[in-house]
Structure formats: C-alpha cells, structure tokens
Write a protein that holds these residues in place. Structure first.
Motif, PDB file in Angstrom:
ATOM      1  N   VAL A 169       1.119  -0.971  -0.019  1.00 31.20           N
ATOM      2  CA  VAL A 169      -0.100  -0.112   0.037  1.00 31.20           C
ATOM      3  C   VAL A 169       0.848   1.135  -0.121  1.00 31.20           C
ATOM      4  O   VAL A 169       1.809   1.252   0.929  1.00 31.20           O
ATOM      5  CB  VAL A 169      -0.851   0.088   1.161  1.00 31.20           C
ATOM      6  N   LEU A 170       0.699   2.128  -0.950  1.00 28.63           N
ATOM      7  CA  LEU A 170       1.427   3.395  -1.109  1.00 28.63           C
ATOM      8  C   LEU A 170       0.786   4.457  -0.273  1.00 28.63           C
ATOM      9  O   LEU A 170       1.394   5.367  -0.195  1.00 28.63           O
ATOM     10  CB  LEU A 170       1.603   3.523  -2.595  1.00 28.63           C
ATOM     11  N   LYS A 171      -0.626   4.389  -0.143  1.00 27.32           N
ATOM     12  CA  LYS A 171      -1.257   5.469   0.472  1.00 27.32           C
ATOM     13  C   LYS A 171      -2.608   4.876   1.197  1.00 27.32           C
ATOM     14  O   LYS A 171      -3.252   3.951   0.540  1.00 27.32           O
ATOM     15  CB  LYS A 171      -2.040   6.588  -0.529  1.00 27.32           C
ATOM     16  N   GLY A 172      -2.677   5.113   2.577  1.00 29.09           N
ATOM     17  CA  GLY A 172      -3.910   4.680   3.236  1.00 29.09           C
ATOM     18  C   GLY A 172      -3.414   3.285   4.101  1.00 29.09           C
ATOM     19  O   GLY A 172      -2.280   2.935   4.069  1.00 29.09           O
ATOM     20  N   ALA A 173      -4.687   2.482   3.968  1.00 28.03           N
ATOM     21  CA  ALA A 173      -4.482   1.477   4.809  1.00 28.03           C
ATOM     22  C   ALA A 173      -5.631   0.283   4.309  1.00 28.03           C
ATOM     23  O   ALA A 173      -6.799   0.488   3.852  1.00 28.03           O
ATOM     24  CB  ALA A 173      -4.561   1.373   6.023  1.00 28.03           C
ATOM     25  N   VAL A 174      -5.125  -0.922   4.046  1.00 31.29           N
ATOM     26  CA  VAL A 174      -6.161  -2.153   3.762  1.00 31.29           C
ATOM     27  C   VAL A 174      -5.888  -3.336   4.505  1.00 31.29           C
ATOM     28  O   VAL A 174      -4.693  -3.331   5.175  1.00 31.29           O
ATOM     29  CB  VAL A 174      -5.875  -2.553   2.054  1.00 31.29           C
ATOM     30  N   PHE A 175      -7.107  -4.076   4.612  1.00 30.03           N
ATOM     31  CA  PHE A 175      -6.924  -5.541   5.004  1.00 30.03           C
ATOM     32  C   PHE A 175      -6.902  -6.381   3.905  1.00 30.03           C
ATOM     33  O   PHE A 175      -7.745  -6.337   2.917  1.00 30.03           O
ATOM     34  CB  PHE A 175      -8.250  -5.770   6.032  1.00 30.03           C
ATOM     35  N   ASP A 176      -5.860  -6.870   3.783  1.00 25.74           N
ATOM     36  CA  ASP A 176      -5.062  -8.011   2.608  1.00 25.74           C
ATOM     37  C   ASP A 176      -5.372  -9.249   3.052  1.00 25.74           C
ATOM     38  O   ASP A 176      -4.952  -9.852   4.035  1.00 25.74           O
ATOM     39  CB  ASP A 176      -3.991  -7.500   2.303  1.00 25.74           C
ATOM     40  N   VAL A 177      -6.062 -10.186   2.090  1.00 28.34           N
ATOM     41  CA  VAL A 177      -6.325 -11.471   2.296  1.00 28.34           C
ATOM     42  C   VAL A 177      -5.758 -12.506   1.193  1.00 28.34           C
ATOM     43  O   VAL A 177      -5.961 -11.922  -0.065  1.00 28.34           O
ATOM     44  CB  VAL A 177      -7.864 -11.731   2.310  1.00 28.34           C
ATOM     45  N   ALA A 178      -5.358 -13.489   1.661  1.00 23.52           N
ATOM     46  CA  ALA A 178      -4.993 -14.615   0.436  1.00 23.52           C
ATOM     47  C   ALA A 178      -5.641 -15.797   1.197  1.00 23.52           C
ATOM     48  O   ALA A 178      -5.756 -16.076   2.279  1.00 23.52           O
ATOM     49  CB  ALA A 178      -3.411 -14.738   0.652  1.00 23.52           C
ATOM     50  N   VAL A 179      -6.285 -16.387   0.129  1.00 28.83           N
ATOM     51  CA  VAL A 179      -6.813 -17.848   0.248  1.00 28.83           C
ATOM     52  C   VAL A 179      -6.304 -19.088  -0.333  1.00 28.83           C
ATOM     53  O   VAL A 179      -6.175 -18.963  -1.469  1.00 28.83           O
ATOM     54  CB  VAL A 179      -8.556 -17.703   0.050  1.00 28.83           C
ATOM     55  N   ASP A 180      -5.885 -20.045   0.247  1.00 29.99           N
ATOM     56  CA  ASP A 180      -5.435 -21.164  -0.441  1.00 29.99           C
ATOM     57  C   ASP A 180      -6.519 -22.035  -1.282  1.00 29.99           C
ATOM     58  O   ASP A 180      -7.394 -22.481  -0.583  1.00 29.99           O
ATOM     59  CB  ASP A 180      -4.784 -22.015   0.624  1.00 29.99           C
ATOM     60  N   ILE A 181      -6.645 -22.006  -2.594  1.00 19.54           N
ATOM     61  CA  ILE A 181      -7.636 -22.555  -3.321  1.00 19.54           C
ATOM     62  C   ILE A 181      -6.943 -23.980  -4.098  1.00 19.54           C
ATOM     63  O   ILE A 181      -7.584 -24.289  -5.048  1.00 19.54           O
ATOM     64  CB  ILE A 181      -8.356 -21.701  -4.123  1.00 19.54           C
ATOM     65  N   ARG A 182      -6.011 -24.284  -3.802  1.00 18.16           N
ATOM     66  CA  ARG A 182      -5.214 -25.474  -4.368  1.00 18.16           C
ATOM     67  C   ARG A 182      -5.899 -26.919  -3.864  1.00 18.16           C
ATOM     68  O   ARG A 182      -5.701 -27.105  -2.844  1.00 18.16           O
ATOM     69  CB  ARG A 182      -3.713 -25.216  -4.171  1.00 18.16           C
ATOM     70  N   GLN A 183      -6.501 -27.280  -4.777  1.00 21.18           N
ATOM     71  CA  GLN A 183      -6.973 -28.760  -4.713  1.00 21.18           C
ATOM     72  C   GLN A 183      -6.063 -29.649  -4.183  1.00 21.18           C
ATOM     73  O   GLN A 183      -4.889 -29.632  -4.716  1.00 21.18           O
ATOM     74  CB  GLN A 183      -7.606 -29.172  -5.804  1.00 21.18           C
ATOM     75  N   GLY A 184      -6.370 -30.165  -3.055  1.00 20.88           N
ATOM     76  CA  GLY A 184      -5.576 -31.216  -2.485  1.00 20.88           C
ATOM     77  C   GLY A 184      -4.470 -30.710  -1.452  1.00 20.88           C
ATOM     78  O   GLY A 184      -3.590 -31.349  -0.485  1.00 20.88           O
ATOM     79  N   SER A 185      -4.651 -29.494  -1.121  1.00 20.46           N
ATOM     80  CA  SER A 185      -3.524 -28.755  -0.332  1.00 20.46           C
ATOM     81  C   SER A 185      -4.037 -28.949   1.124  1.00 20.46           C
ATOM     82  O   SER A 185      -5.422 -29.025   1.362  1.00 20.46           O
ATOM     83  CB  SER A 185      -3.719 -27.031  -0.675  1.00 20.46           C
ATOM     84  N   PRO A 186      -3.040 -29.210   1.939  1.00 25.33           N
ATOM     85  CA  PRO A 186      -3.504 -29.261   3.534  1.00 25.33           C
ATOM     86  C   PRO A 186      -4.307 -28.275   3.916  1.00 25.33           C
ATOM     87  O   PRO A 186      -4.977 -28.100   5.087  1.00 25.33           O
ATOM     88  CB  PRO A 186      -2.194 -29.658   4.134  1.00 25.33           C
TER      89      PRO A 186
END
Ligand SMILES: Cc1cn([C@H]2C[C@H](O)[C@@H](COP(=O)(O)OP(=O)(O)O[C@H]3O[C@H](C)C(=O)[C@H](O)[C@H]3O)O2)c(=O)[nH]c1=O
Length: 185
Positions: A74-91
């Motif tokens: 983020v270059l200005k301000g603020a965010v809530f950033d999210v990553a989701v594991d969508i790999r089939q077979g992933s633990p």
C-alpha cells in the motif's frame, strides 16, 4: 528486511528496511537479488496500481490457468489484505490469512500462484500497488465470493462496495475442479 512465514505456507509477510531521516524515508520495494537471497526467487512481468475509497472490497480474484503470484503493498492509506489457499489437495485448502498493509507500516505480502487474493479499504483512500509473476488474462480470471461462509474470512467491513463481477463471485464449493489450481507439494 524481515520475511515471515504465515500460517499458509508460501504466503509471506515482508517488512522491508525503511531508512528515515529528517527529509522523510527511503526504502527498496523490490530487489531481485536481495529477495532471492531471502528465499523469494521471483521474476515479475507486470506492475499494477489501483485507487479505492473506504469500504471498497476488491476480490477475491485468481487466474487459472496462467496463475499470478503477487507482491502487494500500500502506497497510501491502509487495507486489510487477504490470501486464500484454493489449491485442490492442499492441506490448507480453503484456509485464509489476512493482514493490515498500510503506507505507515510499509508491509508487503507475497501471495503465491494458486491463491485467491483480495483486500478491503480501511482508510479514506488506498493506493494499492503490486507486482505480478504473469500477465493479466481476463479469460482465465475467476472471482471467489468475498464472504464465502465455507472460508469465513473475518473482514473488518460488513457491507463493502463491490464490482458487479465480485458481487457475483462463486462459492469455493461451486467452482468447477477444472477452474481450480492443484497443490504440488
Ligand atoms: C487486473 C487487471 C485489470 N485490468 C482492467 C480490466 C478492467 O477494465 C479494469 C478493472 O479490472 P478489475 O475490476 O478486475 O480490477 P480489480 O477488481 O482491482 O482486480 C484486481 O483485484 C484483486 C485485488 C487482484 O488481486 C487482482 O490482481 C485483480 O483482479 O482494469 C487490466 O487491464 N489489467 C489487469 O491486470
């Protein structure tokens, strides 16, 4: 520079060195050699920049095939950033991590190929910059529903402003297997 593993292996929280003085600050936001030495041996082919207002949520997006790894900040301000594991077979399939990224904390998040990504804006405005490991391909881009109850992301917004595309994102259980990445240990 500090790089921390998250509870999703492969998703990395990065705190670059920031050199402050009476003028302000200087920081390297990407250095191919330094990041490779720290374990992030990546090549980027596209840089993106988006500006959003408070309450806007962009995502959750991913490309498959032709997945993109993303180094976001983020270059200005603020965010809530999210990553989701969508790999089939992933633990950790269907698991998520979220972090506040801001112009003040200078944090970066690396979201690997095979993960969905999105963010919501916590400040009046947020200027969001990211590097991608592959090119944009609208034909292979997918929207995962931001509030999929099976994923249960604890977003700090309740009624975000969404694009039409994102309003019609699919629940993970409704995405065809051919449209989801596969996990390769
Ligand atoms: C992503 C992208 C979009 N565009 C064009 C296509 C549309 O005409 C316009 C807005 O696209 P979109 O609504 O998909 O933009 P975002 O909702 O910010 O999408 C991004 O948001 C989440 C957070 C992501 O992680 C992805 O990188 C990306 O999907 O920009 C391009 O020309 N190139 C691109 O790489």
């Amino acid at each position: 520079m500090k790089i921390a593993q998250t509870k999703l292996p492969g998703v990395l929280l990065i705190e670059p060195d920031v050199f402050g003085d009476r003028r302000g600050f200087f920081m390297e936001t990407w250095n191919r050699r330094r990041y490779a030495e720290a374990g992030l041996d990546l090549d980027f082919v596209q840089d993106n920049l988006s500006l959003s207002r408070r309450g806007i949520l962009r995502g959750l997006h991913y490309q498959w095939p032709q997945p993109q790894g993303k180094l976001v900040q983020v270059l200005k301000g603020a965010v809530f950033d999210v990553a989701v594991d969508i790999r089939q077979g992933s633990p950790t399939f269907g698991h998520w991590v979220g972090y506040e990224l801001s112009a003040d904390n200078h944090r970066q998040l690396y979201v690997p190929e095979g993960f969905a990504h999105g963010f919501c804006v916590l400040s009046d405005e947020a200027l969001f910059a990211y590097k991608c490991t592959d090119f944009y391909n609208p034909q292979t881009e997918h929207s995962l529903l931001w509030n999929d109850p099976d994923i249960g992301i604890d977003w700090p917004v309740t009624e975000p402003l969404l694009s039409d595309k994102d309003r019609h994102g699919l629940r993970l259980r409704d995405i065809a297997a051919t449209d989801l990445p596969r996990y390769h240990p």
